[in-house]
Structures are given as structure tokens and as C-alpha cells.
Scaffold this motif. Structure first.
Motif, mmCIF file in Angstrom:
data_model
loop_
_atom_site.group_PDB
_atom_site.id
_atom_site.type_symbol
_atom_site.label_atom_id
_atom_site.label_comp_id
_atom_site.label_asym_id
_atom_site.label_seq_id
_atom_site.Cartn_x
_atom_site.Cartn_y
_atom_site.Cartn_z
ATOM 1 N N GLU A 21 8.186 11.003 0.678
ATOM 2 C CA GLU A 21 7.279 11.138 -0.470
ATOM 3 C C GLU A 21 7.635 10.185 -1.603
ATOM 4 O O GLU A 21 8.800 9.871 -1.837
ATOM 5 C CB GLU A 21 7.324 12.570 -1.004
ATOM 6 C CG GLU A 21 6.599 13.564 -0.103
ATOM 7 C CD GLU A 21 6.449 14.933 -0.751
ATOM 8 O OE1 GLU A 21 5.398 15.556 -0.544
ATOM 9 O OE2 GLU A 21 7.377 15.377 -1.458
ATOM 10 N N GLU A 46 -2.243 1.370 -6.911
ATOM 11 C CA GLU A 46 -2.372 2.708 -7.520
ATOM 12 C C GLU A 46 -1.271 2.999 -8.536
ATOM 13 O O GLU A 46 -1.503 3.670 -9.532
ATOM 14 C CB GLU A 46 -2.329 3.807 -6.446
ATOM 15 C CG GLU A 46 -3.577 3.896 -5.575
ATOM 16 C CD GLU A 46 -3.486 2.997 -4.349
ATOM 17 O OE1 GLU A 46 -2.747 1.988 -4.379
ATOM 18 O OE2 GLU A 46 -4.169 3.297 -3.350
ATOM 19 N N VAL A 47 -0.058 2.543 -8.275
ATOM 20 C CA VAL A 47 1.042 2.897 -9.170
ATOM 21 C C VAL A 47 1.014 2.077 -10.461
ATOM 22 O O VAL A 47 1.773 2.338 -11.384
ATOM 23 C CB VAL A 47 2.434 2.782 -8.484
ATOM 24 C CG1 VAL A 47 2.518 3.682 -7.268
ATOM 25 C CG2 VAL A 47 2.758 1.346 -8.131
ATOM 26 N N VAL A 84 5.070 4.920 2.284
ATOM 27 C CA VAL A 84 5.379 6.220 2.903
ATOM 28 C C VAL A 84 6.020 6.004 4.278
ATOM 29 O O VAL A 84 6.992 6.685 4.636
ATOM 30 C CB VAL A 84 4.102 7.090 3.006
ATOM 31 C CG1 VAL A 84 4.327 8.296 3.909
ATOM 32 C CG2 VAL A 84 3.648 7.528 1.607
ATOM 33 N N THR A 127 0.851 -1.191 0.000
ATOM 34 C CA THR A 127 0.000 0.000 0.000
ATOM 35 C C THR A 127 0.886 1.240 0.000
ATOM 36 O O THR A 127 2.058 1.188 0.383
ATOM 37 C CB THR A 127 -0.895 0.070 1.263
ATOM 38 O OG1 THR A 127 -0.031 0.193 2.400
ATOM 39 C CG2 THR A 127 -1.772 -1.158 1.413
ATOM 40 N N ILE A 128 0.269 2.362 -0.409
ATOM 41 C CA ILE A 128 0.999 3.627 -0.389
ATOM 42 C C ILE A 128 1.380 3.982 1.050
ATOM 43 O O ILE A 128 2.504 4.436 1.301
ATOM 44 C CB ILE A 128 0.141 4.728 -1.041
ATOM 45 C CG1 ILE A 128 0.077 4.443 -2.546
ATOM 46 C CG2 ILE A 128 0.711 6.119 -0.775
ATOM 47 C CD1 ILE A 128 -0.652 5.449 -3.358
ATOM 48 N N ILE A 157 7.939 -0.920 -5.588
ATOM 49 C CA ILE A 157 6.570 -0.369 -5.437
ATOM 50 C C ILE A 157 5.551 -1.086 -6.321
ATOM 51 O O ILE A 157 4.361 -0.772 -6.273
ATOM 52 C CB ILE A 157 6.526 1.149 -5.764
ATOM 53 C CG1 ILE A 157 7.090 1.432 -7.167
ATOM 54 C CG2 ILE A 157 7.268 1.946 -4.695
ATOM 55 C CD1 ILE A 157 6.852 2.859 -7.645
ATOM 56 N N VAL A 185 3.131 8.876 -7.250
ATOM 57 C CA VAL A 185 2.104 7.851 -7.449
ATOM 58 C C VAL A 185 1.794 7.705 -8.934
ATOM 59 O O VAL A 185 1.559 6.608 -9.438
ATOM 60 C CB VAL A 185 0.820 8.199 -6.664
ATOM 61 C CG1 VAL A 185 -0.258 7.149 -6.895
ATOM 62 C CG2 VAL A 185 1.130 8.332 -5.181
ATOM 63 N N THR A 221 -1.672 13.820 -0.026
ATOM 64 C CA THR A 221 -1.339 13.855 -1.456
ATOM 65 C C THR A 221 -1.224 15.291 -1.924
ATOM 66 O O THR A 221 -1.971 16.151 -1.498
ATOM 67 C CB THR A 221 -2.459 13.150 -2.252
ATOM 68 O OG1 THR A 221 -2.644 11.856 -1.699
ATOM 69 C CG2 THR A 221 -2.088 12.989 -3.715
ATOM 70 N N ALA A 249 2.454 11.289 -3.141
ATOM 71 C CA ALA A 249 1.925 10.916 -1.828
ATOM 72 C C ALA A 249 3.034 11.038 -0.806
ATOM 73 O O ALA A 249 4.202 10.766 -1.103
ATOM 74 C CB ALA A 249 1.398 9.490 -1.850
ATOM 75 N N ILE A 264 1.944 -2.222 -5.331
ATOM 76 C CA ILE A 264 0.946 -1.233 -4.890
ATOM 77 C C ILE A 264 -0.030 -0.978 -6.046
ATOM 78 O O ILE A 264 0.395 -0.584 -7.135
ATOM 79 C CB ILE A 264 1.632 0.096 -4.493
ATOM 80 C CG1 ILE A 264 2.681 -0.145 -3.400
ATOM 81 C CG2 ILE A 264 0.610 1.137 -4.068
ATOM 82 C CD1 ILE A 264 3.519 1.096 -3.055
#
Ligand code: FAD
Ligand code: FES
Ligand code: FES
Lengths: 291, 156
Positions: free
Chosen positions: A164, A57-58, A16, A11-12, A52, A167, A143, A138, A55
Motif C-alpha cells: 500500500e 495522482e500524487v 503497488v 503509475t500507481i 513516487i 495517494v 483504494t 492505494a 505518478i
């Protein structure tokens, strides 16, 4: 290669947290075509490498006629140019995605990695600037968004703060009668670093004889990819002809601050960038007329 | 040394697991941990293609993939080309056309050419040359390689 740990956050928030904890010593792995080489050659160092790609979203690649295009930070080049609708609507982006490295590199390399690596010669950044790309970032505070032209701050440096990550990059839907293109000059046909590059976009009026808006961005002629507002402004409202295109190219040449290195000297680069802007504008205008 | 990672994946169609260091590339894991030495290390920086493998069917440089990344994914190497019945047509044609001299680039060219023919069974000469731009050969001058790939496309 120096030892480091490997993590694949899902997850983001997890990414992070890891980035905040390790700071400079955490490095993100997208397609790995820059970072793995840099770690191996001790040009960058890491205690932990964060893959990443797990994840969701990316990995997003989507187009919506109202919202426009979203290119997730881990989407490899091939997914972009193999997407028929996106390839048709954003040919300027495809020009770059299809010429980064060879097939093997395009299976892995991402626009996000090309941007975050912040090379002055990065091929995808000028067209992303020309197409009004906006970075979605993010971090610990949530964001934020930043236009692509503000993202690179120096060779190899970007605007990301502690904790940061990028994304993705958003692009507005193409305007009616618009077109874009990217051209670079290299000594061979593929697999080399740009001596100079030009990414341009134009919007034409309904009669397709005048330009109502234009953006011109350059590669490899300044410490960062360079948006040249004067080169875009030179085109607006004049009748589109060779003389007008020459004016834009002159503005681009004037704004260029190239260096001399093994790929070419400063004067050569300045000359090249004028030629590339002209040629790219002609392609973009043809594309705009064809829409 | 960092704690080793346990990675499970499919290699040439077989479920496989191995231990690797977090800093190891897929190329290093294949060669040093799994003893699959078909993929070669030429440049170790993404330029030569000698290390080419397919990852979930896509052509990649295994020197630019971390071993830990392949968890749950499918890897195909040059060792998976031939069957008990015989050589893959690409391998056969490379022999017939003498498309190799020292041979260090050959596994990479074979895997890259297979990836091309999988998605474009009847490529033009230009398409073959463009596709293989990420593979370097210091010996042959490329021409025999291109002929072999075009001939294999006919045979397939
Ligand atoms: C043989 C070869 C040929 C090449 N040819 C070209 C070319 O023609 N044109 C060109 O422009 N480039 C070229 N490159 C460079 C490279 O392939 C590109 O810059 C590529 O787009 C990088 O993307 P990546 O996903 O592989 O990045 P990675 O290597 O994964 O990452 C690049 C950098 O960005 C950081 N990063 C990545 N994603 C994020 C994120 N989401 N948030 C924050 N930081 C992040 C990483 O930590 C790293 O510092 C070439 C490289 C090789 C090895
Ligand atoms: S060893 Fe991987 S590309 Fe050369
Ligand atoms: S046969 Fe020697 S490098 Fe290709």
C-alpha cells in the motif's frame, strides 16, 4: 549509505506492484527529507527506493467548493502555501506547511511524508486531524480511505499494509463560520522539533457567539498525534469565553500522555499543551469570525 | 555496487549527463562525479544549507535529493553565479562586507540568497533573516551576511 536500487514508477499500479514484490525492503521517496536521512543513518533499510513523484495522482493539488481539497502525497509544502485560494480557505493547514523546516525543506517536504513518517511531533498531523482529513490509500486490493487520526499507530509506524501507498489526503470544504489553527512550541523561531503542538478547528453558529463543533488534536504529547474528542466537546453549545476555552485546554492537558526527553519533561509538556490549545483556539475563533 | 544509472539534466544552463550509483545524493554526484565542488557537505542531514542548489528554480538541500531524481530537471549551483564579465553582485557584496571567514558556508548562503532575491528583489532585514534560517554559519555571527545580502539587493 548501503546500496539500493532506485525506481521511479509512473503509475500507481506500477508502484503497488513494486511495493508488493519488495515488501518492507521497498521504501517510498516523496520529498526525501526524512527517508534519505534515515537511510543514511541506518535507521531504516531498503533494497529499493521508489520515487513516487512521477505518478500524476500524487502531485494533485486541487480545491473544489463541493468536493473540498485534495493534497496529493507528493505535493511539497511550498505549493500549498503559495496557492492563494487554498491558503485563504485552509489557514490551519498553512500554519503547519509554512513552519516545517526552513525554505529548503519546504521546497521538498510533503504532508504525505510527514504523515507516513508518523513522528509523534509531526507538525502537519494535528491540523490535518482538526480539519477532518481523510487518507486515500492505494493497494493490491484497490483504494481505501482512513481518517488521518487513525493513520499513525506507534512512533514511526502507520496503518499501511503490504503493497500500500498513500495517494493523498482529502479535506471537506470549509464550513461557514469555521476556522482552524496550528501552534507549536520550540525553543527557537524556526528549524526545530516541536516540544508540544496543538491543531484546532471550530465551527461557530450564525451569530458567531457559540461553537457548534470543534476538534482539538495534539502533537508530541503521546506516542502518536492525538485527537482529543473531550477537548472539542467542551466547547460545543457553551457561550464562547475564556472560561469555556480553559475547559477545553484542561481536557487536552488531561488527555496528554507526554514523555520526558531532552526537549522537555512530561509536566512541562502537559502545561505547554494547555497554553497552546488556548492560544490556537483563540486564533481559530478569530479566523471563524473573520470569514 | 549496484548498476550505475545514466542521468541527463541541465546544470547551470548546460545539458549534462552523468553516471551515478542509485544510492548517491545529488550533492555526491555534483562533487564526486561532475567535480562541481562548490556545494559543500556540512551536516549531510538537511540542517546546515552548505549544500544548497536550485532545482527547477527552487532552493533545496542537495544532500537530501537523490542524484537519480534530477533526470530531466534543471540544477543551478554556485558555479553558475559568476559570469565571464565578473562576480555576481551577491558575491561582490560578500567580499566587500567580509561576510565570510572560513568560507565553507558561503556557497550555500550565496545560492540561498540568490533564490530569495529572484523571488523578492527588495526583502526586509526580517525577511532575509527568516529566509536564511536554514543556513548555518559557525564563524561570522550572521550579521555581515545579512548586510551583504541587503546591500546586494540594492545593487541588483
Ligand atoms: C532540517 C529539517 C527540519 C525539519 N523540520 C521539521 C519540522 O519543523 N516539523 C516537522 O514536522 N518535520 C520536520 N522535519 C521532518 C520532515 O521534513 C517532515 O516530516 C516532512 O514532511 C517529510 O516529508 P517528505 O516528503 O520529505 O518525506 P519522505 O522523507 O520522502 O518520506 C517520509 C516517510 O514516509 C514514507 N512515505 C512518503 N510518502 C509516502 C507515501 N505516499 N506512501 C507511503 N509511504 C510514504 C517514506 O517511505 C518515509 O518513511 C524536518 C526535517 C529536516 C531534515
Ligand atoms: S550538507 Fe546538506 S544541509 Fe548540511
Ligand atoms: S564562514 Fe565559517 S561557517 Fe560561515
Amino acid at each position: 549509505m548501503k546500496d539500493f536500487d532506485f525506481a521511479a514508477p509512473k503509475t500507481i499500479a506500477e508502484a503497488v506492484a513494486l511495493l508488493s514484490k519488495h515488501g518492507e525492503q521497498a521504501k517510498i521517496l516523496a520529498g526525501g527529507t526524512d527517508i534519505i536521512v534515515q537511510l543514511r543513518e541506518h535507521r531504516r533499510a531498503a533494497d529499493v527506493l521508489l520515487d513516487i513523484k512521477r505518478i500524476p495522482e500524487v502531485n494533485e493539488l486541487s480545491y473544489d467548493a463541493k468536493k473540498g481539497l485534495v493534497v496529493g502525497a507528493a505535493v511539497p509544502c511550498y505549493r500549498i502555501y503559495e496557492h492563494q485560494e487554498i491558503a485563504m480557505l485552509y489557514p490551519g493547514l498553512i500554519d503547519a506547511a509554512a513552519l516545517i523546516g526552513g525554505i529548503q525543506i519546504q521546497s521538498r517536504a510533503t504532508l504525505g511524508g510527514n504523515l507516513c513518517n508518523a513522528s509523534p511531533a509531526a507538525d502537519s498531523i494535528p491540523p490535518m486531524i482538526a480539519l477532518e482529513g481523510v487518507c486515500v490509500i492505494a493497494g493490491p486490493a484497490g483504494t481505501r480511505e482512513l481518517p488521518v487520526e487513525k493513520f499513525c499507530t506507534a512512533p514511526g509506524k502507520n496503518a499501511l499494509g503490504k503493497g500500500e501507498l498513500l495517494v493523498g489526503i482529502k479535506f471537506p470544504p470549509p464550513k461557514p463560520n469555521s476556522g482552524a489553527a496550528y501552534l507549536r512550541f520550540i525553543p527557537r523561531n524556526e528549524m526545530d522539533i516541536a516540544v508540544a503542538g496543538a491543531g484546532v478547528s471550530v465551527v461557530l453558529d450564525a451569530a458567531k457567539s457559540k461553537c457548534t463543533a470543534a476538534r482539538v488534536a495534539l502533537a508530541a504529547v503521546a506516542p502518536t498525534p492525538l485527537l482529543v474528542p473531550e477537548a472539542g466537546a467542551a466547547l460545543v453549545d457553551g457561550v464562547l469565553n475564556d472560561a469555556l476555552i480553559d475547559k477545553s485546554a484542561s481536557a487536552a492537558r488531561a488527555a496528554a500522555k507526554p514523555i520526558t526527553d531532552m526537549r522537555g519533561d512530561a509536566d512541562y509538556r502537559r502545561h505547554l499543551v494547555g497554553v497552546l490549545v488556548k492560544r490556537a483556539l483563540n486564533i481559530a475563533i478569530q479566523r471563524a469570525k473573520g470569514m | 555496487m549496484k548498476k550505475k544509472l545514466h542521468v541527463t539534466c541541465t546544470i547551470n544552463g548546460k545539458e549534462t549527463d552523468f553516471l551515478c550509483e542509485p544510492r548517491q545524493s545529488l550533492l555526491e554526484a555534483l562533487r564526486d562525479e561532475l567535480r562541481l565542488t562548490g556545494a559543500k557537505e556540512g551536516c549531510n542531514n538537511g540542517n546546515c544549507g552548505a549544500c544548497n542548489v536550485l532545482l527547477d528554480g527552487r532552493l533545496v538541500n542537495s544532500c537530501l535529493v537523490m542524484a537519480a531524481e534530477v533526470e530531466g530537471r534543471a540544477v543551478q549551483t554556485v558555479e553558475g553565479l559568476a559570469t565571464p564579465q565578473g562576480l555576481h553582485p551577491l558575491q561582490q557584496k560578500f567580499l566587500e562586507h567580509a561576510a565570510l571567514q572560513c568560507g565553507i558556508c558561503t556557497p550555500g548562503f550565496l545560492v540561498a540568497a540568490k533564490a530569495l532575491l529572484d523571488q523578492n528583489p527588495k526583502p526586509t532585514e526580517h525577511q532575509v533573516r527568516h529566509w536564511l534560517a536554514g543556513n548555518l554559519c559557525r564563524c561570522t555571527g550572521y550579521d555581515k551576511i545579512i548586510r551583504a545580502v541587503l546591500d546586494a539587493a540594492k545593487a541588483l
